[in-house]
Design a protein around this motif. Sequence first.
Motif, PDB file in Angstrom:
ATOM      1  N   GLY A  17       0.936  -1.289  -0.087  1.00  0.00           N
ATOM      2  CA  GLY A  17      -0.027  -0.074  -0.018  1.00  0.00           C
ATOM      3  C   GLY A  17       0.808   1.134  -0.142  1.00  0.00           C
ATOM      4  N   THR A  18       2.088   1.276  -0.050  1.00  0.00           N
ATOM      5  CA  THR A  18       2.921   2.462  -0.069  1.00  0.00           C
ATOM      6  C   THR A  18       3.221   3.008  -1.604  1.00  0.00           C
ATOM      7  OG1 THR A  18       4.920   1.025  -0.159  1.00  0.00           O
ATOM      8  CG2 THR A  18       4.171   1.599   2.040  1.00  0.00           C
ATOM      9  N   ALA A  19       2.769   2.304  -2.618  1.00  0.00           N
ATOM     10  CA  ALA A  19       2.824   2.810  -3.835  1.00  0.00           C
ATOM     11  C   ALA A  19       1.552   2.846  -4.839  1.00  0.00           C
ATOM     12  CB  ALA A  19       3.697   2.220  -4.724  1.00  0.00           C
ATOM     13  N   HIS A  52      18.969  -7.365   5.528  1.00  0.00           N
ATOM     14  CA  HIS A  52      17.841  -7.296   4.699  1.00  0.00           C
ATOM     15  C   HIS A  52      17.429  -6.156   4.140  1.00  0.00           C
ATOM     16  CE1 HIS A  52      14.963 -10.066   2.360  1.00  0.00           C
ATOM     17  NE2 HIS A  52      14.221  -9.462   2.864  1.00  0.00           N
ATOM     18  N   PHE A  53      16.843  -5.489   5.165  1.00  0.00           N
ATOM     19  CA  PHE A  53      16.347  -4.218   4.943  1.00  0.00           C
ATOM     20  C   PHE A  53      17.017  -2.837   4.882  1.00  0.00           C
ATOM     21  CE2 PHE A  53      12.615  -6.719   6.099  1.00  0.00           C
ATOM     22  CZ  PHE A  53      11.947  -6.470   5.105  1.00  0.00           C
ATOM     23  N   ARG A  60      14.007   4.725   2.301  1.00  0.00           N
ATOM     24  CA  ARG A  60      13.382   5.105   3.628  1.00  0.00           C
ATOM     25  C   ARG A  60      11.864   5.082   3.407  1.00  0.00           C
ATOM     26  NH1 ARG A  60      14.712   6.740   8.294  1.00  0.00           N
ATOM     27  NH2 ARG A  60      13.424   8.262   9.593  1.00  0.00           N
ATOM     28  N   ASP A  61      11.115   5.809   2.245  1.00  0.00           N
ATOM     29  CA  ASP A  61       9.793   5.509   2.524  1.00  0.00           C
ATOM     30  C   ASP A  61       9.129   4.146   2.349  1.00  0.00           C
ATOM     31  OD1 ASP A  61      10.800   5.331  -0.227  1.00  0.00           O
ATOM     32  OD2 ASP A  61       9.024   6.040  -1.212  1.00  0.00           O
ATOM     33  N   GLU A  62      10.004   3.041   1.516  1.00  0.00           N
ATOM     34  CA  GLU A  62       9.412   1.630   1.692  1.00  0.00           C
ATOM     35  C   GLU A  62       9.260   1.103   3.116  1.00  0.00           C
ATOM     36  OE1 GLU A  62      11.034  -0.428  -1.501  1.00  0.00           O
ATOM     37  OE2 GLU A  62      11.037   1.232  -3.006  1.00  0.00           O
ATOM     38  N   VAL A  74       7.402  -0.981   8.289  1.00  0.00           N
ATOM     39  CA  VAL A  74       7.337  -0.664   9.626  1.00  0.00           C
ATOM     40  C   VAL A  74       5.934  -0.343   9.985  1.00  0.00           C
ATOM     41  CG1 VAL A  74       7.755   0.714  11.544  1.00  0.00           C
ATOM     42  CG2 VAL A  74       9.710   0.075  10.087  1.00  0.00           C
ATOM     43  N   GLY A  75       5.176   0.483   9.200  1.00  0.00           N
ATOM     44  CA  GLY A  75       3.719   0.575   9.482  1.00  0.00           C
ATOM     45  C   GLY A  75       2.833  -0.716   9.567  1.00  0.00           C
ATOM     46  N   VAL A  76       3.211  -1.494   8.588  1.00  0.00           N
ATOM     47  CA  VAL A  76       2.587  -2.833   8.598  1.00  0.00           C
ATOM     48  C   VAL A  76       2.773  -3.593   9.548  1.00  0.00           C
ATOM     49  CG1 VAL A  76       2.202  -4.859   7.110  1.00  0.00           C
ATOM     50  CG2 VAL A  76       2.341  -2.867   5.954  1.00  0.00           C
ATOM     51  N   VAL A  77       4.126  -3.687  10.011  1.00  0.00           N
ATOM     52  CA  VAL A  77       4.284  -4.434  11.327  1.00  0.00           C
ATOM     53  C   VAL A  77       3.807  -3.933  12.431  1.00  0.00           C
ATOM     54  CG1 VAL A  77       6.394  -5.131  12.819  1.00  0.00           C
ATOM     55  CG2 VAL A  77       6.639  -5.283  10.449  1.00  0.00           C
ATOM     56  N   VAL A  78       3.778  -2.723  12.603  1.00  0.00           N
ATOM     57  CA  VAL A  78       3.039  -2.104  13.942  1.00  0.00           C
ATOM     58  C   VAL A  78       1.476  -2.331  13.920  1.00  0.00           C
ATOM     59  CG1 VAL A  78       2.536   0.115  15.077  1.00  0.00           C
ATOM     60  CG2 VAL A  78       4.838  -0.157  14.230  1.00  0.00           C
ATOM     61  N   HIS A  79       1.117  -2.087  12.631  1.00  0.00           N
ATOM     62  CA  HIS A  79      -0.469  -2.471  12.643  1.00  0.00           C
ATOM     63  C   HIS A  79      -0.715  -4.084  12.860  1.00  0.00           C
ATOM     64  CE1 HIS A  79      -4.660  -2.699  10.822  1.00  0.00           C
ATOM     65  NE2 HIS A  79      -4.230  -3.800  10.313  1.00  0.00           N
ATOM     66  N   LEU A  80       0.218  -5.066  12.589  1.00  0.00           N
ATOM     67  CA  LEU A  80      -0.098  -6.421  12.977  1.00  0.00           C
ATOM     68  C   LEU A  80       0.270  -6.670  14.186  1.00  0.00           C
ATOM     69  CD1 LEU A  80       1.815  -8.023   9.697  1.00  0.00           C
ATOM     70  CD2 LEU A  80      -0.811  -8.106  10.266  1.00  0.00           C
TER      71      LEU A  80
END
Length: 148
Positions: free
Chosen positions: A21-23, A108-109, A114-116, A121-127
Amino acid sequence: RVLSCGLKDFCAHGSAEAALGTAGDKRVPKIASVVGILGHLASRHAGSIKQELLRMFHESLGSPREHHKATVPFLLQLALMSPALLATVSPELVDSLKPPVLNQLHQHFSAVPRDELEGVVGVVVHLLCHTSAGALRTLRFLLATAAP
């Protein structure tokens, strides 16, 4: 086979940032089918699915191959789409995040823009906020890792 085909399709039909969802709002075509099939198989093969998800995660960290770079975002997308898969894997995943694995994740990351990375990170926090299975274990892990 289902996971392997899903990952190949994920790599072929858009980047990880598109799926996360970042693009934009592009969706990887077969990922909904992968989630549906895994959900159906989970009733009889939950252990095998969990084992394969964890194997894919760990195998991808030490590999420079292109499809392995997309494995973690693919697995995150599966977890977003299927709380049952997230609940199945999260306790064992947290247990496996020892310092060598965390170092591999960092490497790996490290080359990700940075934007990706912020999207991941946002997805991980959401999960993390939406998982109840192993929540105490996850909280203890986060506290121990942040301030050993």
